[in-house]
Enzyme design. Structure first.
Site: not given
Length: 716
Positions: A357, A393
């Site tokens: 993330d 990401e």
């Protein structure tokens, strides 16, 4: 046997500084904690009745405090108290009134009570968070506790599937959302790891030909105080404080340490089915938030070591994530924690990869994102972590944080440009054709320069964050009122199109168009070069009623509605069809980029060719012409350069993909000499089932329905 009361400790042995955390070896438990700033550290053994026995850690090696307790066994609850400076102006926030959770804790138990006891400042005078004196209210009884686990598990013949990227189809899922309402899962297993690995879920994934399940955060996380006050919860789980522990509220067995064995059993079941397990991990920040957050572990152990503090004013935190703090990946012990965590999940929990993330935050050495940062260096040389799937990401909210295409060679990336381009193309935005062609063929402009292959592009159109596929074709605007923020939260520019009516409708024409648009997007995703990822429920038209930010919705808004399997049976059947089609045809999952050149000298048939609706090859002028919503692409199955795993030449059928995002039907001409004498339709998104019996000869005209995709196979 689990301990229900503090262990009687007649003798404290010195123990060892490594491994960090609590490690049971079959006879006793070694405890180890890093803190460079501490003057004194106490290990606290907590009884089931809440009683506490404190043990002063006398052994310190390289700022690691440790001991070995020969009578402590799995199930023992514990924490630490760290004595040291309270100097926020220098970045130090030690508060021995707080029972601190182990950063290396493998399991946690209990819950948080958001009372004054969790905070190291007077909550009624927030200015004291940057100075003053802590209230010194004991947090024991108001915080969770760490738990000693039994590390031994019968893995039997468990083997990692190790599916190559070019054969991978990823399914992003939420442990609770996938299972909470499934009628085939026993009620006591719904919302749990055991429920997720139930045969009905595995059978569903296998029917889709999914090869990997990517789990939204399962590291132990905290529910935000603000959300709890609103009657909501941190449903997504991007609020980690325990990077070694499976979230224990997702366990059917909620006894102390029970989540670990249940998680391992789940992984073993997925592996038996040939499905990899990828974890969405959040190493960019922690649940402690900014200077107004609670003190639960890192802040009280060594604030300046674990967090990025503001230059010139270390009372405050650098925030590249929008969550209040950023982990200090420049500090060797913080880097060690991240790498130890990754290795633990591979070696002990047998997971197959990670999706990072806001990964750009981990690459920030100072302010700028540095592709050669220490974190990437460590991953590159690590013999364990470097061998699993690593998915970035590739952005954060800081300046220069959008880094799609800039990660090192080992990494694959969520391709946000693919998502945006495919959305724009199918909603009919002008001047998207060239970009669409690049994304369809693997985004070589982003990945080839770093030595990567098409599979480096994790292609997705929807994910947990944003509209579902059904909502993408049903709403122009977000509808997040249920989140309690007056619809201000969530992305406002969704690149969506409601097909003429906002939200639910009974109009059969609009419903038919929405179904076709979902088929268009799903087919495009599966026919694109790269690694496809679909979001859970998109195969059955799951809706969130226009809410594009369900991070706080632990409710029917975000859970799977399994009754849609019957209601939207055509969508499910079509999704299965196109994924299986991709699996059968290697021309759609090439290991190398297209070259666009003739296959052999003097041979004008290319590995790929872009064609106008008139059947002629596109010229530079054509890419900018008025028919920029319509194009055909020829994929040559005789021109796949990379051999299979046995070194054998790979040969496939050749295909012609005809795209029309125009609002009207368009005539296409089947290409003439050099391509095929005859084409037979493989599927057509204009039909709810994708079925068609179309056969067309070279040079013949065919009519492509408005907003549709037709796939033709060379048959003569």
């Amino acid at each position: 046997m689990a301990s229900d009361a503090p262990a009687s400790v007649p003798t404290v042995w010195p123990g060892t500084p490594y491994p960090l955390g609590a490690t049971y070896d079959g006879a006793g438990t070694n405890f180890s904690l890093f803190s460079e700033i501490a003057d004194r550290v106490e290990l606290c053994l907590i009884g089931k009745d809440g009683s506490e026995e404190r043990i002063n850690l006398e052994e310190v090696d390289g700022f690691v405090w440790h001991c070995y307790l020969p009578t402590v066994t799995p199930g023992q609850r514990y924490g630490f108290r760290v004595h040291g400076p309270w100097e926020p102006t220098a970045g130090h926030r030690c508060d021995p009134s707080k029972l601190l959770l182990d950063p290396y804790g493998k399991s946690f138990h209990g819950d948080f009570e958001f009372t004054q006891a969790l905070f190291s400042y007077d909550m009624n005078a927030e200015d004291l968070a940057t100075g003053g004196t802590p209230p010194m209210i004991d947090s024991l009884g108001h915080t969770m506790t760490s738990v000693v686990i039994n590390p031994f598990f019968q893995w039997a013949s468990d083997r990692a599937p190790r599916t190559p990227y070019h054969e991978t189809v990823i399914y992003e899922a939420h442990v609770k959302g996938m299972t909470q309402t499934h009628p085939g899962i026993p009620e006591e297993l719904r919302g749990t790891y055991a429920g997720l690995s139930h045969p009905v879920i595995i059978d569903h994934l296998k029917s889709l030909n999914v090869t990997a399940i990517e789990l939204m955060p399962v590291h132990q996380f905290m529910h935000d105080h603000r959300l709890l006050d609103l009657g909501l919860r941190n449903y997504w789980g991007y609020n980690t404080f325990g990077f070694f522990a499976p979230h224990y509220q997702y366990a059917a067995n909620k006894h102390a340490g029970g989540a670990v064995a249940e998680f391992k059993t789940m992984v073993r079941s997925f592996h038996e089915a040939g499905i990899e397990v990828i974890l969405d991990v959040v190493y960019n920040h922690t649940a402690e938030g900014n200077h107004l957050g609670p003190t639960i572990n890192f802040r009280g152990i060594d604030n300046a070591a674990y967090y990025r503090l503001l230059d010139g004013d270390p009372r405050f935190y650098k925030d590249f994530t929008g969550t209040g703090n950023s982990l200090n990946a420049r500090h060797p012990h913080t880097l060690q924690l991240i790498m130890d965590s990754l290795r633990y999940w591979v070696l002990e929990m047998h997971v197959d990869g990670f999706r990072f993330d806001l990964a750009a935050t981990l690459a920030r050495e100072f302010y700028d994102v540095d592709r050669l940062s220490a974190f990437f260096d460590l991953v590159q040389q690590d013999p364990v972590v470097s061998q699993v799937k690593l998915i970035a990401e590739p952005w954060d909210i800081g300046e220069g944080g959008y880094q799609v295409g800039n990660f090192p060679g080992l990494w694959t990336e969520w391709n946000g440009k693919y998502r945006d381009t495919v959305r724009d193309y199918w909603r009919g935005e002008p001047a998207t054709l060239g970009e669409f062609a690049s994304r369809l063929t693997g985004s070589s402009d982003l990945y080839e320069a770093t030595g990567r292959r098409p599979s480096a592009s994790i292609n997705f159109v929807t994910c947990h964050d944003g509209f579902t596929l059904a909502d993408l074709v049903s709403y122009n605007e977000k509808h997040n009122e249920a989140n309690g923020e007056d619809n201000r939260d969530g992305e406002s520019h969704n690149r969506s199109w409601n097909c003429g009516v906002e939200g639910p409708t009974d109009d059969p024409e609009i419903l038919a168009l929405r179904g076709k648009q979902m088929r268009n997007i799903m087919a495009t995703l599966m026919l694109s070069q790269g690694t496809p990822m679909l979001a859970h429920g998109d195969e059955i038209g799951r809706t969130q009623s226009g809410n594009n930010n369900v991070y706080c919705q632990d409710s029917e808004i975000s859970w799977m509605d399994w009754s849609l399997c019957e209601k939207n049976a055509d969508q499910l059947a079509f999704t299965r069809k196109v994924i299986e089609f991709r699996k059968r045809h290697p021309v759609f999952r090439r290991r190398r980029f297209f070259e666009g050149a003739p296959i052999r000298t003097g041979d004008q048939v290319r590995d790929i060719a872009w064609l106008t609706p008139g059947g002629t090859e596109m010229t530079p002028e054509d890419w900018d012409s008025g028919f920029d919503k319509c194009v055909a692409v020829f994929l040559n199955g005789d021109a796949i350069p990379a051999p299979n795993e046995r070194g054998e030449r790979v040969v496939d059928d050749s295909f012609l993909l005809c795209f029309n995002s125009h609002s009207k039907a368009v005539d296409f001409v089947a290409p003439d000499i050099g391509y095929a004498a005859q084409w037979t339709a493989a599927f057509d998104t204009a039909d709810p089932t994708g079925e068609t019996d179309l056969v067309v000869a070279a040079g013949e005209k065919l009519t492509l329905a408005a907003r549709s995709l037709l796939v033709l196979r060379k048959t003569a």
